[in-house]
Every structure is written in C-alpha cells, then in structure tokens.
Design a protein around this motif. Structure first.
Motif, PDB file in Angstrom:
ATOM      1  N   HIS A   1      21.054   7.132   4.881  1.00  0.00           N
ATOM      2  CA  HIS A   1      19.802   7.590   5.485  1.00  0.00           C
ATOM      3  C   HIS A   1      18.837   7.957   4.356  1.00  0.00           C
ATOM      4  CE1 HIS A   1      22.766   8.134   8.664  1.00  0.00           C
ATOM      5  NE2 HIS A   1      21.765   7.989   9.511  1.00  0.00           N
ATOM      6  N   TRP A   2      17.770   7.183   4.230  1.00  0.00           N
ATOM      7  CA  TRP A   2      16.872   7.310   3.092  1.00  0.00           C
ATOM      8  C   TRP A   2      15.452   7.634   3.533  1.00  0.00           C
ATOM      9  CZ3 TRP A   2      19.205   7.222  -1.509  1.00  0.00           C
ATOM     10  CH2 TRP A   2      20.433   6.584  -1.616  1.00  0.00           C
ATOM     11  N   ALA A   3      14.695   8.229   2.617  1.00  0.00           N
ATOM     12  CA  ALA A   3      13.251   8.398   2.773  1.00  0.00           C
ATOM     13  C   ALA A   3      12.616   7.771   1.549  1.00  0.00           C
ATOM     14  CB  ALA A   3      12.883   9.871   2.862  1.00  0.00           C
ATOM     15  N   ALA A   4      11.516   7.073   1.752  1.00  0.00           N
ATOM     16  CA  ALA A   4      10.813   6.457   0.630  1.00  0.00           C
ATOM     17  C   ALA A   4       9.329   6.752   0.745  1.00  0.00           C
ATOM     18  CB  ALA A   4      11.042   4.949   0.611  1.00  0.00           C
ATOM     19  N   LYS A   5       8.741   7.147  -0.378  1.00  0.00           N
ATOM     20  CA  LYS A   5       7.300   7.276  -0.494  1.00  0.00           C
ATOM     21  C   LYS A   5       6.858   6.129  -1.388  1.00  0.00           C
ATOM     22  CE  LYS A   5       3.578  10.255  -2.024  1.00  0.00           C
ATOM     23  NZ  LYS A   5       3.237  11.527  -2.683  1.00  0.00           N
ATOM     24  N   VAL A   6       5.971   5.279  -0.873  1.00  0.00           N
ATOM     25  CA  VAL A   6       5.524   4.096  -1.602  1.00  0.00           C
ATOM     26  C   VAL A   6       3.999   4.137  -1.692  1.00  0.00           C
ATOM     27  CG1 VAL A   6       5.565   1.574  -1.712  1.00  0.00           C
ATOM     28  CG2 VAL A   6       7.491   2.800  -0.667  1.00  0.00           C
ATOM     29  N   VAL A   7       3.491   4.119  -2.926  1.00  0.00           N
ATOM     30  CA  VAL A   7       2.056   4.114  -3.172  1.00  0.00           C
ATOM     31  C   VAL A   7       1.722   2.799  -3.851  1.00  0.00           C
ATOM     32  CG1 VAL A   7       0.137   5.272  -4.337  1.00  0.00           C
ATOM     33  CG2 VAL A   7       2.051   6.626  -3.427  1.00  0.00           C
ATOM     34  N   SER A   8       0.809   2.032  -3.224  1.00  0.00           N
ATOM     35  CA  SER A   8       0.464   0.720  -3.769  1.00  0.00           C
ATOM     36  C   SER A   8      -0.976   0.355  -3.431  1.00  0.00           C
ATOM     37  CB  SER A   8       1.397  -0.353  -3.201  1.00  0.00           C
ATOM     38  OG  SER A   8       0.988  -1.642  -3.601  1.00  0.00           O
ATOM     39  N   GLU A   9      -1.666  -0.232  -4.384  1.00  0.00           N
ATOM     40  CA  GLU A   9      -3.014  -0.746  -4.152  1.00  0.00           C
ATOM     41  C   GLU A   9      -2.980  -1.853  -3.090  1.00  0.00           C
ATOM     42  OE1 GLU A   9      -6.935  -0.844  -4.188  1.00  0.00           O
ATOM     43  OE2 GLU A   9      -5.813   0.581  -5.433  1.00  0.00           O
ATOM     44  N   SER A  10      -1.868  -2.534  -2.960  1.00  0.00           N
ATOM     45  CA  SER A  10      -1.719  -3.609  -1.971  1.00  0.00           C
ATOM     46  C   SER A  10      -1.926  -3.114  -0.539  1.00  0.00           C
ATOM     47  CB  SER A  10      -0.333  -4.247  -2.075  1.00  0.00           C
ATOM     48  OG  SER A  10      -0.126  -4.783  -3.346  1.00  0.00           O
ATOM     49  N   PHE A  11      -1.791  -1.806  -0.322  1.00  0.00           N
ATOM     50  CA  PHE A  11      -1.947  -1.235   1.008  1.00  0.00           C
ATOM     51  C   PHE A  11      -3.417  -1.003   1.392  1.00  0.00           C
ATOM     52  CE2 PHE A  11       2.354   1.033   0.275  1.00  0.00           C
ATOM     53  CZ  PHE A  11       3.058  -0.074   0.706  1.00  0.00           C
ATOM     54  N   ARG A  12      -4.305  -1.047   0.413  1.00  0.00           N
ATOM     55  CA  ARG A  12      -5.709  -0.727   0.686  1.00  0.00           C
ATOM     56  C   ARG A  12      -6.276  -1.656   1.766  1.00  0.00           C
ATOM     57  NH1 ARG A  12      -8.617   2.791  -1.794  1.00  0.00           N
ATOM     58  NH2 ARG A  12      -7.393   2.737  -3.717  1.00  0.00           N
ATOM     59  N   GLY A  13      -6.942  -1.041   2.759  1.00  0.00           N
ATOM     60  CA  GLY A  13      -7.557  -1.795   3.836  1.00  0.00           C
ATOM     61  C   GLY A  13      -6.605  -2.197   4.949  1.00  0.00           C
ATOM     62  N   LYS A  14      -5.335  -1.844   4.810  1.00  0.00           N
ATOM     63  CA  LYS A  14      -4.340  -2.204   5.822  1.00  0.00           C
ATOM     64  C   LYS A  14      -4.020  -0.976   6.683  1.00  0.00           C
ATOM     65  CE  LYS A  14      -2.347  -6.119   3.505  1.00  0.00           C
ATOM     66  NZ  LYS A  14      -3.489  -6.345   2.661  1.00  0.00           N
ATOM     67  N   THR A  15      -3.642  -1.228   7.927  1.00  0.00           N
ATOM     68  CA  THR A  15      -3.227  -0.128   8.794  1.00  0.00           C
ATOM     69  C   THR A  15      -1.866   0.387   8.334  1.00  0.00           C
ATOM     70  OG1 THR A  15      -2.017  -1.525  10.360  1.00  0.00           O
ATOM     71  CG2 THR A  15      -4.395  -1.229  10.764  1.00  0.00           C
ATOM     72  N   ARG A  16      -1.508   1.562   8.818  1.00  0.00           N
ATOM     73  CA  ARG A  16      -0.199   2.141   8.486  1.00  0.00           C
ATOM     74  C   ARG A  16       0.918   1.204   8.943  1.00  0.00           C
ATOM     75  NH1 ARG A  16      -0.213   5.824   5.020  1.00  0.00           N
ATOM     76  NH2 ARG A  16      -1.708   7.029   6.163  1.00  0.00           N
ATOM     77  N   VAL A  17       0.764   0.610  10.119  1.00  0.00           N
ATOM     78  CA  VAL A  17       1.772  -0.326  10.629  1.00  0.00           C
ATOM     79  C   VAL A  17       1.907  -1.528   9.694  1.00  0.00           C
ATOM     80  CG1 VAL A  17       2.327  -1.911  12.520  1.00  0.00           C
ATOM     81  CG2 VAL A  17       1.556   0.402  13.030  1.00  0.00           C
ATOM     82  N   GLN A  18       0.793  -2.077   9.240  1.00  0.00           N
ATOM     83  CA  GLN A  18       0.827  -3.209   8.312  1.00  0.00           C
ATOM     84  C   GLN A  18       1.487  -2.812   6.987  1.00  0.00           C
ATOM     85  OE1 GLN A  18      -3.418  -3.942   8.462  1.00  0.00           O
ATOM     86  NE2 GLN A  18      -3.108  -5.883   9.543  1.00  0.00           N
ATOM     87  N   GLN A  19       1.188  -1.615   6.501  1.00  0.00           N
ATOM     88  CA  GLN A  19       1.796  -1.122   5.258  1.00  0.00           C
ATOM     89  C   GLN A  19       3.311  -1.028   5.400  1.00  0.00           C
ATOM     90  OE1 GLN A  19      -0.123   2.598   4.258  1.00  0.00           O
ATOM     91  NE2 GLN A  19      -2.162   1.675   4.338  1.00  0.00           N
ATOM     92  N   HIS A  20       3.754  -0.442   6.500  1.00  0.00           N
ATOM     93  CA  HIS A  20       5.193  -0.286   6.720  1.00  0.00           C
ATOM     94  C   HIS A  20       5.865  -1.647   6.870  1.00  0.00           C
ATOM     95  CE1 HIS A  20       5.394   4.216   7.929  1.00  0.00           C
ATOM     96  NE2 HIS A  20       4.486   4.001   7.003  1.00  0.00           N
ATOM     97  N   LYS A  21       5.203  -2.567   7.539  1.00  0.00           N
ATOM     98  CA  LYS A  21       5.763  -3.912   7.687  1.00  0.00           C
ATOM     99  C   LYS A  21       5.939  -4.584   6.325  1.00  0.00           C
ATOM    100  CE  LYS A  21       5.245  -8.308  10.150  1.00  0.00           C
ATOM    101  NZ  LYS A  21       6.023  -8.980   9.159  1.00  0.00           N
ATOM    102  N   MET A  22       4.986  -4.369   5.415  1.00  0.00           N
ATOM    103  CA  MET A  22       5.102  -4.931   4.069  1.00  0.00           C
ATOM    104  C   MET A  22       6.365  -4.416   3.370  1.00  0.00           C
ATOM    105  SD  MET A  22       1.098  -4.683   2.914  1.00  0.00           S
ATOM    106  CE  MET A  22       1.327  -5.293   1.235  1.00  0.00           C
TER     107      MET A  22
END
Length: 77
Positions: free
Chosen positions: A32-53
């Motif tokens: 059971h893990w938790a991950a915090k991911v910060v990426s420029e690739s997420f800019r302009g994307k919804t939270r759902v799109q970010q998580h899908k990535m």
C-alpha cells in the motif's frame, strides 16, 4: 509479488522524466503506497488526466503487483 518503491519510481520516471517523486509505504507491508508526483507534463491537464498519466506509467500493474497507490499530483511552482 508486490512492487517495491524503487520499481514504482523507475516506471514513473520512464514516462515522466522531469518528475519529482516521493513515495511512502502507507501500511508497512510493501503493498500500500502513496506517491506525490510533481511534473511540468501535468500543466493544463485535469487531475483525472494527471492520475491517468501516472497509472499508465505502471503498465497495467495497478491492482496486481501494485495493490494500492494513493496519488497526489501537482505542477511545479
């Protein structure tokens, strides 16, 4: 066999090379893990799109080798 933190990070980095990643074992069981991911690739994307990535980077192992992953995604400040 559960996926370890190193493998989770490796897969996310392969898909999102600029990502800053923090991974924590939530239950001490390696399953059971938790991950915090910060990426420029997420800019302009919804939270759902970010998580899908992120989930896509795990190559279909969510629910299998990787039982649970709580995600927090952000763009750099």
């Amino acid at each position: 066999m559960p996926m370890d933190a190193t493998e989770i990070e490796r897969r996310i980095k392969a898909a999102l090379p600029d990502a800053d990643i923090e991974i924590r074992d939530l239950a001490g069981d390696g399953d059971h893990w938790a991950a915090k991911v910060v990426s420029e690739s997420f800019r302009g994307k919804t939270r759902v799109q970010q998580h899908k990535m992120v989930y896509d980077s795990l190559q279909g192992d969510m629910g299998g080798a990787l039982h649970a992953l709580a995600l927090q995604t952000n763009v750099p400040e």
